[in-house]
Design a protein around this motif. Structure first.
Motif, PDB file in Angstrom:
ATOM      1  N   THR A 137       3.163  37.968 -57.760  1.00 17.79           N
ATOM      2  CA  THR A 137       3.832  38.745 -57.311  1.00 17.79           C
ATOM      3  C   THR A 137       5.258  39.046 -56.609  1.00 17.79           C
TER       4      THR A 137
ATOM      5  N   GLU B  41      -2.339  33.802 -57.205  1.00 20.08           N
ATOM      6  CA  GLU B  41      -1.120  33.361 -57.180  1.00 20.08           C
ATOM      7  C   GLU B  41      -1.353  32.366 -57.271  1.00 20.08           C
TER       8      GLU B  41
ATOM      9  N   LYS C  54       6.744  44.227 -61.209  1.00 15.76           N
ATOM     10  CA  LYS C  54       7.794  43.769 -60.047  1.00 15.76           C
ATOM     11  C   LYS C  54       8.280  42.766 -60.180  1.00 15.76           C
ATOM     12  N   THR C  55       7.842  41.940 -61.545  1.00 13.60           N
ATOM     13  CA  THR C  55       8.870  40.670 -61.942  1.00 13.60           C
ATOM     14  C   THR C  55       9.160  40.972 -63.429  1.00 13.60           C
TER      15      THR C  55
ATOM     16  N   GLU D 249       0.943  45.005 -62.037  1.00 11.80           N
ATOM     17  CA  GLU D 249       1.614  44.928 -60.766  1.00 11.80           C
ATOM     18  C   GLU D 249       2.333  43.993 -61.327  1.00 11.80           C
ATOM     19  N   TYR D 250       2.289  42.737 -61.193  1.00  6.58           N
ATOM     20  CA  TYR D 250       2.693  41.588 -61.165  1.00  6.58           C
ATOM     21  C   TYR D 250       3.606  41.752 -62.141  1.00  6.58           C
TER      22      TYR D 250
END
Length: 378
Positions: A139, A105, A190-191, A186-187
């Motif tokens: 994320t 992150e 989701k964005t 995944e990142y």
């Protein structure tokens, strides 16, 4: 105004490659400097003194003006224990504020999430440049990335989608090896790395901007002009990110470093002048960092990766001056027999801007409590 009640804005400028701190803030009266640096060295005629011990590289003359005006803070000896000399891992550590493990992150993305917890504005965080820096990635936190405001404004939809796809592929290739393709997927899922939504909101910004400040024709000047354009448009951006490359000066440092200093200092000076011309400079701070310093001894043509380096803060609300301590140049005190020891942890400087400027609690982001400085006027 953001959810935390502050109307301050932060511009983070990355010097990619590892800037030579000793040839930026020069210990021009210290014999150890001249003993260690035989070729990659600045004489007393090539610097602008700020006191009896230190001077600013004369190629960065605008920095001397800003320092004299009390708008430049020089953070000496910034680093962290057991500094990593790899560009990729070193930059990754600075982007995530996690030296002891591979973080997933970005420190600024976490701040964006605090400032805009419901992700209401895809422009709360904006990167000016290609791809998306790890510091701005988390994320569920949408961040806009745009390479060129003027060019984007004249692109058609197909060209814009191609740009988005290129940015996503760049992000995958860079970070997939570090945090795993699953985490990257995944990142992105989701964005959406939604370059288009945020960038479309910026399409008219360049055309609406007016200024008498004439920025130089170089990459970092253009990037900071775009930061000024977006900030002056009042679109709610709290954190800006951009980068200036070319600082990995293993060879030909003496021909190349002067231009880097000239371009960087001129761009920051013009940026601040631009904001002040529009009465918009009091709530903006610029933080400049690099992933590490260079070694004490030169290699005959350049300098190799080191440890302790320097960072800088600029703005109307900065209490200009020197912060922390310049690392000892005495060979008996060099780290690993060849490096400057760090004298302040970079996570404390992150904590300084997070808590004192943005009103964001630092410890959850930097994973602890680290010594801070007090660079802001009350």
């Amino acid at each position: 105004m953001s959810k935390n009640g502050t109307d301050n804005h932060l511009v983070v400028l990355q010097l990619t490659g590892g800037n030579d701190f000793m040839n930026t803030i020069v210990p021009y009266t210290n014999g150890h400097y001249y003993d260690a640096r035989k070729k990659v060295v600045l004489s007393q005629e090539q610097v602008l003194a700020i006191n009896d011990d230190l001077a600013i590289n004369a190629n960065a003359a605008p920095f001397k003006r800003l320092y004299d005006d009390g708008k430049m803070a020089i953070i000496q000896g910034i680093g962290y224990p057991n500094s990593n000399r790899s560009h990729f891992r070193g930059m990754d550590i600075w982007h995530t504020a996690e030296p002891d493990r591979v973080g997933t992150e970005g420190w600024l993305a976490q701040a964006v999430q605090v400032l805009d917890p419901d992700a209401e504005n895809v422009l709360t965080g904006v990167n000016i440049g290609q791809g998306l820096p790890r510091a701005m990635a988390k994320t569920g936190v949408p961040v806009t990335s745009i390479g060129d405001l003027e060019g984007y404004g004249v692109m058609n939809r197909i060209e814009k989608e191609a740009l988005r796809d290129k940015s996503i592929e760049a992000f995958k290739s860079i970070y997939g090896q570090a945090i795993g393709t699953g985490a990257v997927a995944e990142y992105i899922g989701k964005t959406g790395l939604d370059v288009l939504e945020g960038a479309d909101m910026l399409s008219e910004v360049a055309g609406n901007y007016k200024s008498t400040v004439e920025y130089a024709d170089n990459a970092i000047a253009k990037n900071l002009r775009d930061v000024a354009r977006i900030h002056l448009a009042g679109l709610g951006t709290k954190i800006f990110y951009t980068a200036h490359g070319g600082y990995d000066t293993h060879a030909n440092e003496m021909p190349n470093h002067p231009k880097l200093m000239t371009d960087l200092s001129g761009a920051i000076s013009d940026f601040l002048d631009d904001l002040n011309e529009h009465d918009a400079g009091d709530n903006v701070t610029v933080l400049v960092f690099t992933e590490f310093g260079r070694r004490m001894r030169d290699n005959g043509s350049g300098t190799d990766h080191g440890t302790g380096g320097g960072a800088y803060m600029f703005g109307n609300k900065i209490n200009g001056g020197l912060y922390s301590e310049y690392p000892s140049l005495d060979p008996k005190e060099w780290e690993h027999g060849e490096d400057l020891k760090h004298t302040i942890d970079f996570r404390g400087i992150y904590g300084t801007v997070l808590e004192q400027w943005l009103g964001v609690e630092a410890s959850p982001i930097v994973k602890g409590n680290f010594e801070q400085i007090t660079p802001f006027k009350s």
